[in-house]
Design a protein around this motif. Sequence first.
Motif, mmCIF file in Angstrom:
data_model
loop_
_atom_site.group_PDB
_atom_site.id
_atom_site.type_symbol
_atom_site.label_atom_id
_atom_site.label_comp_id
_atom_site.label_asym_id
_atom_site.label_seq_id
_atom_site.Cartn_x
_atom_site.Cartn_y
_atom_site.Cartn_z
ATOM 1 N N GLU A 6 56.791 45.514 -4.256
ATOM 2 C CA GLU A 6 57.849 45.586 -3.249
ATOM 3 C C GLU A 6 57.339 46.238 -1.964
ATOM 4 O O GLU A 6 57.696 45.821 -0.856
ATOM 5 N N LYS A 7 56.485 47.246 -2.100
ATOM 6 C CA LYS A 7 55.876 47.849 -0.903
ATOM 7 C C LYS A 7 54.983 46.839 -0.192
ATOM 8 O O LYS A 7 54.957 46.775 1.044
ATOM 9 N N SER A 24 62.218 43.329 2.226
ATOM 10 C CA SER A 24 61.077 42.539 1.793
ATOM 11 C C SER A 24 61.059 41.188 2.498
ATOM 12 O O SER A 24 62.107 40.656 2.872
ATOM 13 N N LYS A 51 64.522 46.984 -5.570
ATOM 14 C CA LYS A 51 65.081 48.154 -4.892
ATOM 15 C C LYS A 51 65.006 48.048 -3.377
ATOM 16 O O LYS A 51 65.948 48.401 -2.683
ATOM 17 N N LEU A 52 63.866 47.595 -2.859
ATOM 18 C CA LEU A 52 63.712 47.550 -1.414
ATOM 19 C C LEU A 52 64.459 46.359 -0.828
ATOM 20 O O LEU A 52 64.462 45.264 -1.403
ATOM 21 N N LYS A 64 55.981 46.521 -10.243
ATOM 22 C CA LYS A 64 57.023 45.910 -9.418
ATOM 23 C C LYS A 64 57.253 46.721 -8.150
ATOM 24 O O LYS A 64 57.394 46.156 -7.052
ATOM 25 N N ARG A 65 57.313 48.034 -8.275
ATOM 26 C CA ARG A 65 57.528 48.883 -7.100
ATOM 27 C C ARG A 65 56.364 48.764 -6.112
ATOM 28 O O ARG A 65 56.578 48.728 -4.893
ATOM 29 N N TYR A 66 55.133 48.687 -6.631
ATOM 30 C CA TYR A 66 53.987 48.492 -5.743
ATOM 31 C C TYR A 66 54.119 47.169 -4.991
ATOM 32 O O TYR A 66 53.880 47.087 -3.778
ATOM 33 N N TYR A 104 57.285 48.373 -14.483
ATOM 34 C CA TYR A 104 58.164 48.996 -13.495
ATOM 35 C C TYR A 104 57.370 49.447 -12.265
ATOM 36 O O TYR A 104 57.744 49.141 -11.126
ATOM 37 N N ARG A 105 56.271 50.139 -12.492
ATOM 38 C CA ARG A 105 55.462 50.628 -11.368
ATOM 39 C C ARG A 105 54.794 49.482 -10.627
ATOM 40 O O ARG A 105 54.662 49.508 -9.403
#
Length: 254
Positions: free
Chosen positions: A239-240, A203, A199-200, A235-237, A232-233
């Motif tokens: 990406e941050k 990166s 999403k981001l 992966k989002r972490y 899913y979560r």
Amino acid sequence: MKNRPYILTIAGFDPSSGAGLTADIKTFEAMKCYGFAVCTTNTIQNDVEFTACHWIDVTVVKNQIAILCKQFSIEFVKIGIVQNWDVLDEIIDFLLEQNPTIKIIVDPVLQSSSAYSFRQDINEEASRIKLDQILSKIYLLTPNYQEIQQLYAGKTIEETIAVISSKTNLFLKGGHRENHIGKDELFTVDKKQYSLNPKLKNSSEKHGSGCVLSSAITAYLALGFPLLKACYRGKRYTEKFLSSNTTLLGYHRL
């Protein structure tokens, strides 16, 4: 106040703290989990160079695991760099002796980002048999695209995915894909497949990002999330983490 879940990481020590034990512990802490750490090897490396690997005797590793399990209830463990499949199998069997219901997440680290090879046994027939045995005992395997191609010599990626997902859950990290970079895929033992797209957009490459992703997934599992949502979560972490700065050493935060 809710107690934090305990997680054990069994991995190598990276002096730069970008990968290995310290990266795992940073991730667990950011997720509000409590991390224990057992060292499998002392490495000589920084964020761009890897020169040596000094393995810890497996008896020491098991003794450290035993004393932790004697005091604490550990339900999730993430395993990173280990000397070979035989040692990994021995460690897994020992973990299951301590807690038969423990969920084991294996991140099969086969070489450093600077191409230093950790493993010498991955193409031997006996090692493939041992890998089959290992997969049947763990909850999740998290290779990247380079690693999965080394696990079963002579098989295509699709054939290897089929073999692995017939024995355990597989999270295939997409950071090294030739196409659709950053697209991860989850293959479950009940024959389901999920794609997790990035999403981001801002990166940048990070030393130890694979360790962080596997650890983040483990942390979310320990927090009670089902597998797909944990992936899913996680992966989002990650990406941050990848977008936290423009250097090779990322910052950890929620």
